[in-house]
Design a protein around this motif. Structure first.
Motif, PDB file in Angstrom:
ATOM      1  N   GLY A 134      49.417  42.544  34.358  1.00 22.85           N
ATOM      2  CA  GLY A 134      49.054  41.513  35.335  1.00 22.85           C
ATOM      3  C   GLY A 134      47.957  40.616  34.785  1.00 22.85           C
TER       4      GLY A 134
ATOM      5  N   ALA B 191      43.826  36.980  38.205  1.00 26.53           N
ATOM      6  CA  ALA B 191      42.362  36.932  38.233  1.00 26.53           C
ATOM      7  C   ALA B 191      41.748  38.246  37.741  1.00 26.53           C
ATOM      8  CB  ALA B 191      41.915  36.637  39.668  1.00 26.53           C
ATOM      9  N   ALA B 192      42.163  39.364  38.333  1.00 28.52           N
ATOM     10  CA  ALA B 192      41.549  40.658  37.994  1.00 28.52           C
ATOM     11  C   ALA B 192      41.930  41.096  36.577  1.00 28.52           C
ATOM     12  CB  ALA B 192      41.971  41.715  39.019  1.00 28.52           C
TER      13      ALA B 192
ATOM     14  N   ASP C  19      52.212  40.412  31.120  1.00 30.22           N
ATOM     15  CA  ASP C  19      52.594  39.827  32.414  1.00 30.22           C
ATOM     16  C   ASP C  19      54.039  39.349  32.310  1.00 30.22           C
ATOM     17  OD1 ASP C  19      50.682  38.374  34.894  1.00 30.22           O
ATOM     18  OD2 ASP C  19      52.811  37.883  34.712  1.00 30.22           O
ATOM     19  N   HIS C  20      54.791  39.535  33.377  1.00 28.69           N
ATOM     20  CA  HIS C  20      56.207  39.130  33.334  1.00 28.69           C
ATOM     21  C   HIS C  20      56.406  37.633  33.551  1.00 28.69           C
ATOM     22  CE1 HIS C  20      57.002  39.420  37.945  1.00 28.69           C
ATOM     23  NE2 HIS C  20      55.804  39.004  37.695  1.00 28.69           N
TER      24      HIS C  20
ATOM     25  N   SER D 146      44.965  28.055  44.069  1.00 30.85           N
ATOM     26  CA  SER D 146      44.000  28.496  45.086  1.00 30.85           C
ATOM     27  C   SER D 146      43.101  27.366  45.580  1.00 30.85           C
ATOM     28  CB  SER D 146      43.133  29.617  44.513  1.00 30.85           C
ATOM     29  OG  SER D 146      42.343  29.116  43.462  1.00 30.85           O
ATOM     30  N   GLY D 147      42.556  27.608  46.781  1.00 29.91           N
ATOM     31  CA  GLY D 147      41.590  26.672  47.365  1.00 29.91           C
ATOM     32  C   GLY D 147      42.102  25.243  47.416  1.00 29.91           C
TER      33      GLY D 147
ATOM     34  N   ASN E  47      38.398  28.304  45.449  1.00 27.48           N
ATOM     35  CA  ASN E  47      37.168  28.804  46.082  1.00 27.48           C
ATOM     36  C   ASN E  47      36.848  30.125  45.368  1.00 27.48           C
ATOM     37  OD1 ASN E  47      36.445  29.902  49.512  1.00 27.48           O
ATOM     38  ND2 ASN E  47      35.105  29.516  47.785  1.00 27.48           N
TER      39      ASN E  47
ATOM     40  N   GLY F  12      55.086  34.873  41.048  1.00 27.06           N
ATOM     41  CA  GLY F  12      55.144  36.075  40.199  1.00 27.06           C
ATOM     42  C   GLY F  12      54.818  37.375  40.919  1.00 27.06           C
TER      43      GLY F  12
ATOM     44  N   THR G 218      55.049  40.795  42.834  1.00 20.45           N
ATOM     45  CA  THR G 218      56.056  41.848  42.994  1.00 20.45           C
ATOM     46  C   THR G 218      55.374  43.080  43.594  1.00 20.45           C
ATOM     47  OG1 THR G 218      55.633  43.014  40.905  1.00 20.45           O
ATOM     48  CG2 THR G 218      57.174  41.152  40.805  1.00 20.45           C
TER      49      THR G 218
ATOM     50  N   TRP H  68      55.605  45.942  42.170  1.00 22.01           N
ATOM     51  CA  TRP H  68      55.668  46.895  41.056  1.00 22.01           C
ATOM     52  C   TRP H  68      54.483  47.869  41.066  1.00 22.01           C
ATOM     53  CZ3 TRP H  68      52.928  48.199  36.624  1.00 22.01           C
ATOM     54  CH2 TRP H  68      53.628  48.931  35.665  1.00 22.01           C
TER      55      TRP H  68
ATOM     56  N   GLU I  15      48.158  33.962  51.844  1.00 26.89           N
ATOM     57  CA  GLU I  15      47.241  33.967  50.700  1.00 26.89           C
ATOM     58  C   GLU I  15      47.011  35.379  50.181  1.00 26.89           C
ATOM     59  OE1 GLU I  15      43.659  31.741  50.783  1.00 26.89           O
ATOM     60  OE2 GLU I  15      44.647  29.938  51.542  1.00 26.89           O
TER      61      GLU I  15
ATOM     62  N   GLU J 232      43.877  43.038  44.061  1.00 29.87           N
ATOM     63  CA  GLU J 232      44.516  42.982  45.380  1.00 29.87           C
ATOM     64  C   GLU J 232      45.557  44.077  45.598  1.00 29.87           C
ATOM     65  OE1 GLU J 232      45.709  38.920  46.486  1.00 29.87           O
ATOM     66  OE2 GLU J 232      47.130  39.853  47.868  1.00 29.87           O
TER      67      GLU J 232
ATOM     68  N   GLY K  47      36.618  32.749  49.572  1.00 26.68           N
ATOM     69  CA  GLY K  47      36.205  33.083  48.210  1.00 26.68           C
ATOM     70  C   GLY K  47      35.987  34.566  47.987  1.00 26.68           C
TER      71      GLY K  47
ATOM     72  N   PHE L 174      38.654  36.432  45.477  1.00 25.53           N
ATOM     73  CA  PHE L 174      38.375  36.333  44.040  1.00 25.53           C
ATOM     74  C   PHE L 174      37.156  37.173  43.677  1.00 25.53           C
ATOM     75  CE2 PHE L 174      40.953  32.261  43.758  1.00 25.53           C
ATOM     76  CZ  PHE L 174      41.971  32.889  43.050  1.00 25.53           C
TER      77      PHE L 174
HETATM   78  C1  LIG Z   1      47.915  29.841  47.820  1.00 24.54           C
HETATM   79  C2  LIG Z   1      46.787  30.797  47.610  1.00 24.54           C
HETATM   80  C3  LIG Z   1      45.473  30.313  47.654  1.00 24.54           C
HETATM   81  C4  LIG Z   1      44.402  31.214  47.485  1.00 24.54           C
HETATM   82  N1  LIG Z   1      43.137  30.703  47.497  1.00 24.54           N
HETATM   83  C5  LIG Z   1      42.087  31.562  47.294  1.00 24.54           C
HETATM   84  C6  LIG Z   1      40.758  31.058  47.198  1.00 24.54           C
HETATM   85  O1  LIG Z   1      40.527  29.842  47.179  1.00 24.54           O
HETATM   86  N2  LIG Z   1      39.744  31.967  47.085  1.00 24.54           N
HETATM   87  C7  LIG Z   1      39.972  33.326  47.021  1.00 24.54           C
HETATM   88  O2  LIG Z   1      39.021  34.106  46.919  1.00 24.54           O
HETATM   89  N3  LIG Z   1      41.237  33.813  47.060  1.00 24.54           N
HETATM   90  C8  LIG Z   1      42.287  32.970  47.171  1.00 24.54           C
HETATM   91  N4  LIG Z   1      43.557  33.457  47.188  1.00 24.54           N
HETATM   92  C9  LIG Z   1      43.764  34.921  46.982  1.00 24.54           C
HETATM   93  C10 LIG Z   1      43.633  35.242  45.488  1.00 24.54           C
HETATM   94  O3  LIG Z   1      44.446  34.350  44.734  1.00 24.54           O
HETATM   95  C11 LIG Z   1      44.088  36.688  45.204  1.00 24.54           C
HETATM   96  O4  LIG Z   1      43.426  37.582  46.058  1.00 24.54           O
HETATM   97  C12 LIG Z   1      43.780  37.047  43.748  1.00 24.54           C
HETATM   98  O5  LIG Z   1      44.506  36.187  42.883  1.00 24.54           O
HETATM   99  C13 LIG Z   1      44.176  38.506  43.467  1.00 24.54           C
HETATM  100  O6  LIG Z   1      43.956  38.750  42.100  1.00 24.54           O
HETATM  101  P1  LIG Z   1      44.814  39.861  41.329  1.00 24.54           P
HETATM  102  O7  LIG Z   1      44.477  39.688  39.889  1.00 24.54           O
HETATM  103  O8  LIG Z   1      44.633  41.173  41.975  1.00 24.54           O
HETATM  104  O9  LIG Z   1      46.336  39.445  41.559  1.00 24.54           O
HETATM  105  P2  LIG Z   1      47.077  38.099  41.093  1.00 24.54           P
HETATM  106  O10 LIG Z   1      46.108  37.014  40.833  1.00 24.54           O
HETATM  107  O11 LIG Z   1      48.148  37.901  42.102  1.00 24.54           O
HETATM  108  O12 LIG Z   1      47.729  38.492  39.676  1.00 24.54           O
HETATM  109  C14 LIG Z   1      48.768  39.426  39.553  1.00 24.54           C
HETATM  110  C15 LIG Z   1      49.479  39.177  38.245  1.00 24.54           C
HETATM  111  O13 LIG Z   1      50.390  40.260  38.036  1.00 24.54           O
HETATM  112  C16 LIG Z   1      51.622  39.761  37.559  1.00 24.54           C
HETATM  113  N5  LIG Z   1      52.679  40.699  37.911  1.00 24.54           N
HETATM  114  C17 LIG Z   1      53.110  41.026  39.157  1.00 24.54           C
HETATM  115  N6  LIG Z   1      54.116  41.919  39.070  1.00 24.54           N
HETATM  116  C18 LIG Z   1      54.316  42.167  37.754  1.00 24.54           C
HETATM  117  C19 LIG Z   1      55.226  42.990  37.038  1.00 24.54           C
HETATM  118  N7  LIG Z   1      56.128  43.730  37.672  1.00 24.54           N
HETATM  119  N8  LIG Z   1      55.162  43.000  35.681  1.00 24.54           N
HETATM  120  C20 LIG Z   1      54.246  42.228  35.027  1.00 24.54           C
HETATM  121  N9  LIG Z   1      53.381  41.423  35.657  1.00 24.54           N
HETATM  122  C21 LIG Z   1      53.392  41.395  37.012  1.00 24.54           C
HETATM  123  C22 LIG Z   1      51.760  38.400  38.243  1.00 24.54           C
HETATM  124  O14 LIG Z   1      52.636  37.556  37.510  1.00 24.54           O
HETATM  125  C23 LIG Z   1      50.309  37.903  38.243  1.00 24.54           C
HETATM  126  O15 LIG Z   1      50.028  37.147  37.076  1.00 24.54           O
HETATM  127  C24 LIG Z   1      44.647  32.601  47.309  1.00 24.54           C
HETATM  128  C25 LIG Z   1      45.953  33.057  47.253  1.00 24.54           C
HETATM  129  C26 LIG Z   1      47.015  32.180  47.392  1.00 24.54           C
HETATM  130  C27 LIG Z   1      48.421  32.704  47.300  1.00 24.54           C
END
Ligand SMILES: Cc1cc2nc3c(=O)[nH]c(=O)nc-3n(C[C@H](O)[C@H](O)[C@H](O)COP(=O)(O)OP(=O)(O)OC[C@H]3O[C@@H](n4cnc5c(N)ncnc54)[C@H](O)[C@@H]3O)c2cc1C
Length: 399
Positions: A11, A14-15, A34-35, A46-47, A52, A169, A171, A173, A343, A372, A382, A385
């Motif tokens: 993945g 962000a994280a 990442d897939h 985002s934002g 944000n 993206g 899932t 998974w 979101e 997440e 915010g 993130f």
């Molecule tokens: C439209 C929108 C606006 C947002 N705006 C804000 C904001 O302004 N401020 C804020 O704090 N939060 C915002 N959020 C929430 C924030 O984007 C998420 O909480 C944050 O991105 C979570 O981070 P993460 O790394 O856990 O997951 P993600 O950022 O979702 O990353 C997960 C990654 O895993 C990959 N992945 C998934 N399944 C697989 C698989 N089977 N195999 C390989 N790779 C895989 C995906 O392609 C992706 O790249 C927003 C969300 C959305 C949808």
């Protein structure tokens, strides 16, 4: 092809990117898979395109989780000021929109670029368009079968996020993998998501699409006073997005259309005295967008609250009914727009089985979950993130 790495992270959101860069700077050989075709797609979206990226007022109370204590340690160890320091070091201009809510002044691309630059400087091996077929564990390692071939690693970090916006993206998974390891996955649902309306209410409100006003909205003991936005599908805007994370199917919402009135009944009584020949509707049209005021008056009439032509002719009972209807307008949404536009995802991997210090699965140290995909969901502003950054750094520093 067979590869080895100290750490494999699944993945590149962000994280995942934050964890990869931090672990790599510590001298770990990190493979980030990442897939999807591009990394950090949600950051870009985002934002409203300006990300944000944190909230200076972040506290554990801004998060929803079955285990509200879980997030405390990581949030304390990596604060909004830590991320802000990184943003400033990368020369990204930012603005404070609401209290503590920091957005990019120009574009979310700044934060996406920050993450990719850090990962690059740290020496992360990033591979996009890579699918993971299976994961097995031994006593102290992990083996992955992927579209790149077999990969052996000392540790696996799962940062696959939630279910919202599959076209970016998302899932399930990470949840499936957690179940494979015997972890509980708490029921998931769409959060920070617009509401849809039943046809009768929609018929009144949809023509007003685009109108916005500040309201207080209450559900299940939570109240948010922020703007409401009428859309052609239903109700959105920060107040409604916030409350959606506390709403469950079948629940009612209560809207106070005039949240800044101290004593609405008294205001209406004064109005009756001072403007006896006017109609309450004209006054309401000064407090709210005119077309919305008219729609509300029509809705109230349908509910049997009919106001006389002249204020002077309104009875005390009618004024009480009007004040009550405007301050406590109760309705049942038809539902939400679901994961298509949400979101965040509420629920997820039960944190009772995860270490809040290292994010490792208890009794399976070499497997970790961050971001997440865990049952930790921030409010709007915010916080999500900040959770991604904080959980990623806490995990990476203990890899
Ligand atoms: C439209 C929108 C606006 C947002 N705006 C804000 C904001 O302004 N401020 C804020 O704090 N939060 C915002 N959020 C929430 C924030 O984007 C998420 O909480 C944050 O991105 C979570 O981070 P993460 O790394 O856990 O997951 P993600 O950022 O979702 O990353 C997960 C990654 O895993 C990959 N992945 C998934 N399944 C697989 C698989 N089977 N195999 C390989 N790779 C895989 C995906 O392609 C992706 O790249 C927003 C969300 C959305 C949808």
């Amino acid at each position: 092809m067979s590869k080895t790495a100290d750490v494999v992270i699944i993945g590149a959101g962000a994280a995942g990117l934050m964890c990869a860069a931090t672990a790599s700077y510590q001298g770990r050989h990190v493979l980030l898979l990442d897939h999807s075709d591009k990394p950090a797609k949600k950051v870009l979206m985002s934002g409203g395109g300006r990300c944000n990226f944190t909230n200076l007022n972040t506290t554990p109370a801004n998060f929803i989780s079955a285990n509200p204590y879980f997030c405390i340690s990581a949030l304390k160890r990596y604060t909004p000021h830590d991320f802000l320091e990184l943003v400033e070091r990368h020369g990204i201009d930012y603005v404070e929109k609401g209290p503590g809510q920091l957005f990019c002044a120009n574009s979310s691309k700044g934060i996406q670029q920050l993450l990719l630059t850090e990962a690059d400087w740290a020496g992360v091996d990033l591979r996009m368009k890579t699918s993971i077929n299976s994961v097995t564990t031994t006593a102290d390692s992990v083996q992955l079968s992927t579209s790149l071939g077999t990969i052996d690693a000392g540790a696996l970090v799962v940062a696959t996020g939630g279910l919202s916006i599959p076209t970016l993206g998302a899932t399930g998974w990470g949840y499936d993998l957690a179940r494979q390891f015997g972890l509980d996955v708490l029921p998931t649902s769409a959060g920070l998501v617009p509401f849809t309306l039943h046809p009768e209410l929609k018929a009144h409100l949809a023509p007003l699409s685009g109108l916005s006003c500040t309201v207080s909205v209450t559900c299940n003991g939570q109240t948010f006073t922020e703007p409401l936005l009428i859309t052609h599908r239903g109700l959105s805007g920060p107040a409604l997005l916030q409350i959606s994370s506390y709403w469950q199917a079948g629940d009612e919402l209560s809207i106070n259309w005039l949240p800044h009135a101290n004593n609405l009944l008294n205001d209406l009584q004064q109005l009756r005295l001072q403007h006896p020949r006017a109609h309450f509707g004209s006054w309401l049209g000064e407090q709210l967008p005119k077309r919305l005021a008219t729609a509300l008056i029509n809705l109230l009439e349908e509910q049997g609250i009919k106001l006389p032509e002249r204020n002077a002719d309104a009875s005390n009972n009618q004024l009480e009914a009007l004040a009550n209807a405007l301050e406590n307008w109760v309705f049942k949404p038809a539902g939400t727009e679901g994961y298509r536009t949400a979101e965040v995802t509420l629920g997820g991997i039960d944190t009772q089985q995860i270490s809040s210090q290292t994010f490792a699965v208890k009794n399976l140290e070499q497997v970790r979950f961050i971001g997440e995909v865990l049952d930790v969901t921030g409010q709007l502003g915010g916080y999500n993130f900040q959770w991604a950054w904080a959980s990623a750094v806490a995990c990476a520093k203990n890899l």
